[in-house]
Design an enzyme around this catalytic site. Structure first.
Site, short mmCIF file in Angstrom:
data_model
loop_
_atom_site.label_atom_id
_atom_site.label_comp_id
_atom_site.label_asym_id
_atom_site.label_seq_id
_atom_site.Cartn_x
_atom_site.Cartn_y
_atom_site.Cartn_z
CB ILE A 1 1.25 4.00 -2.18
CG1 ILE A 1 0.59 3.10 -3.23
CG2 ILE A 1 0.21 4.44 -1.13
CD1 ILE A 1 0.04 1.78 -2.69
CB SER B 1 5.08 -3.17 -5.02
OG SER B 1 5.47 -2.41 -6.15
CB THR C 1 -1.34 -6.19 -0.82
OG1 THR C 1 -2.14 -6.59 -1.93
CG2 THR C 1 -0.51 -7.40 -0.40
CG ASP C 2 -6.57 -6.67 -2.45
OD1 ASP C 2 -5.44 -6.79 -2.95
OD2 ASP C 2 -7.56 -6.26 -3.09
CD GLU C 3 -1.81 -8.55 -5.43
OE1 GLU C 3 -1.07 -9.48 -5.78
OE2 GLU C 3 -1.84 -7.45 -6.03
CE1 TYR D 1 3.77 -6.99 -3.11
CE2 TYR D 1 1.63 -7.70 -3.95
CZ TYR D 1 2.41 -6.78 -3.26
OH TYR D 1 1.81 -5.67 -2.70
CE LYS E 1 3.06 -5.78 1.45
NZ LYS E 1 3.82 -4.58 1.92
#
Ligand code: NAD
Ligand code: TYD
Length: 361
Positions: free
Chosen positions: A11, A89, A138-140, A164, A168
């Site tokens: 990204i 990531s 992240t949406d995670e 992960y 984050k």
């Protein structure tokens, strides 16, 4: 001058291209970028080579955990903003080895915040008021949705499920606390799954394209019905530019592609695209290479972003549909064999062996 961590990754690398193309399109001066990147397996200077060669961007190879290196870069380049993309990531790698994720994503973000806060404290007047720290997340961090749950909004409770996403989430909390406690000028974006050019082929979409072309199995985890909300990477880059310009300090913005698709449908779409653009020599469809394999442990079922806030407050919406974005992506992988060969080194082959060896077909 803007300092961007992780700017040689997927990204971040697309962002470097987008930054200069956008400023030229809008008639803005070509403000320089400093790319601060450790160049792990996921970082590739070839991604941003034309901009490094022209002098528009400068690369510093260093670790965000190295506070002295961060301090020197801030003192030397005096950026008006830091865009923080650098991270470990890949969820599957975090399952095999979480330590690096805690180190870079949490300790590294902490180091960066500490040095950035000291730098910002020493600024004065307009320079201090204009400074921004934009954290890319992240949406995670919100965990997993059922098929009927509403999409993630900025007020959804955090419930990270993988090493992960937990790392984050930890970094997001630090960024939030630095704004709340010190008044440090932060912006946070939490986006859905990106796809597009320069995507490292350990992730679903580039892995499927390259395995298909190599005549290898297309390994679909579990029942293939997990859902991701696919965001074309350049749409994400544009969202970051707009949040940097117009975002309210301390706020979080969710960025999604409005493209919820089941994994198996992503894979069959890629197969059909390749059937049309690069048919197999034996005339068989690429779908015949699809193989269901043992699921990822703790595999999140569904992610989906509600982008109402960024649409309403910033005026951003994604420009690409999945159909247009996947067409650009597949064509890019067909046309960019040099980039692909540089990232499929011995270390890449070792990872593929580690991740797929024990998955039963
Ligand atoms: P990537 O793995 O492709 O690139 C990460 C980059 O960071 C690489 O260039 C790597 O060399 C660099 N890096 C890693 N550790 C570093 C360290 N300690 N110091 C300095 N540089 C380091 O990742 P990406 O897909 O480009 O993701 C960028 C950001 O966006 C990450 O923060 C990630 O969590 C977030 N994100 C990604 C996605 C996605 O779909 N790819 C979705 C949501 C959020
Ligand atoms: P991935 O690209 O790793 O992104 P994330 O785990 O961050 O969402 O995976 C996207 C989806 O594809 C996820 O549900 C896992 C699945 N997947 C496979 O089915 N096979 C694979 O070989 C890979 C890498 C992922």
């Amino acid at each position: 001058m803007i300092l961007i961590t992780g700017g040689a990754g997927f990204i971040g690398g697309n962002f470097v291209h987008h930054w200069f193309e956008r400023r030229a399109r809008l008639g803005l001066p070509a403000e320089q970028l400093v790319v601060f990147d450790k160049l792990t397996y996921a970082g590739n200077p070839l991604t941003i080579k034309p901009l490094l060669d022209s002098g528009a961007a400068t690369l510093i190879q260093a670790d965000i955990c190295d506070r002295e290196a961060v301090r020197q870069a801030l003192e030397r380049f005096k950026p008006r903003a830091i865009l923080h993309f650098a991270a470990e990531s890949h969820v599957d790698r975090s399952i095999h080895g979480p330590g690096e994720f805690i180190q870079t994503n949490m300790v590294g973000t902490f180091s960066l915040l500490e040095e950035a806060r000291a730098y910002w404290n020493a600024l004065e007047g307009d320079a201090k008021a204009a400074f921004r720290f934009l954290h890319v997340s992240t949406d995670e961090v919100y965990g997993s949705l059922s098929d009927t749950d509403p999409a993630f909004s900025e007020t959804t409770a955090y419930a990270p499920n993988s090493p992960y996403s937990a790392s984050k989430a930890g970094s997001d909390h630090l960024v939030r606390a630095y704004h709340h406690t010190y008044g440090f000028p932060t912006l946070t974006t939490n986006c859905s799954n990106n796809y597009g050019p320069y995507h490292f082929p350990e992730k679903l979409i580039p892995l499927m394209i390259l395995n298909a072309l190599d005549g290898k199995p297309l390994p679909v985890y579990g029942d293939g019905l997990n859902i991701r909300d696919w965001l074309y990477v350049r749409d994400h880059c544009e969202a970051i530019c707009q949040v940097l310009d117009k975002g309210t300090l301390g706020e979080v913005y969710n960025v999604g592609g409005i493209n919820e698709i089941r994994n198996i449908d992503v894979v069959t779409t890629i197969c059909r695209k390749l059937d049309a653009l690069r048919p197999r020599a034996d005339g068989q469809p690429y779908e015949s290479q699809i193989t269901y394999v043992t699921d990822r442990p703790g595999h999140d079922r569904r992610y989906a972003i509600d982008p109402t806030k960024i649409q309403r407050d910033i005026g951003w919406s994604p420009a690409e549909s999945f159909e247009s974005g996947i067409d650009k992506t597949v064509r890019w992988y067909l046309d960019n064999t040099e980039w692909i060969s540089t990232v499929r080194s011995g270390a890449y082959r070792d990872w593929i062996a580690t991740n797929y060896a024990d998955r039963q077909a």
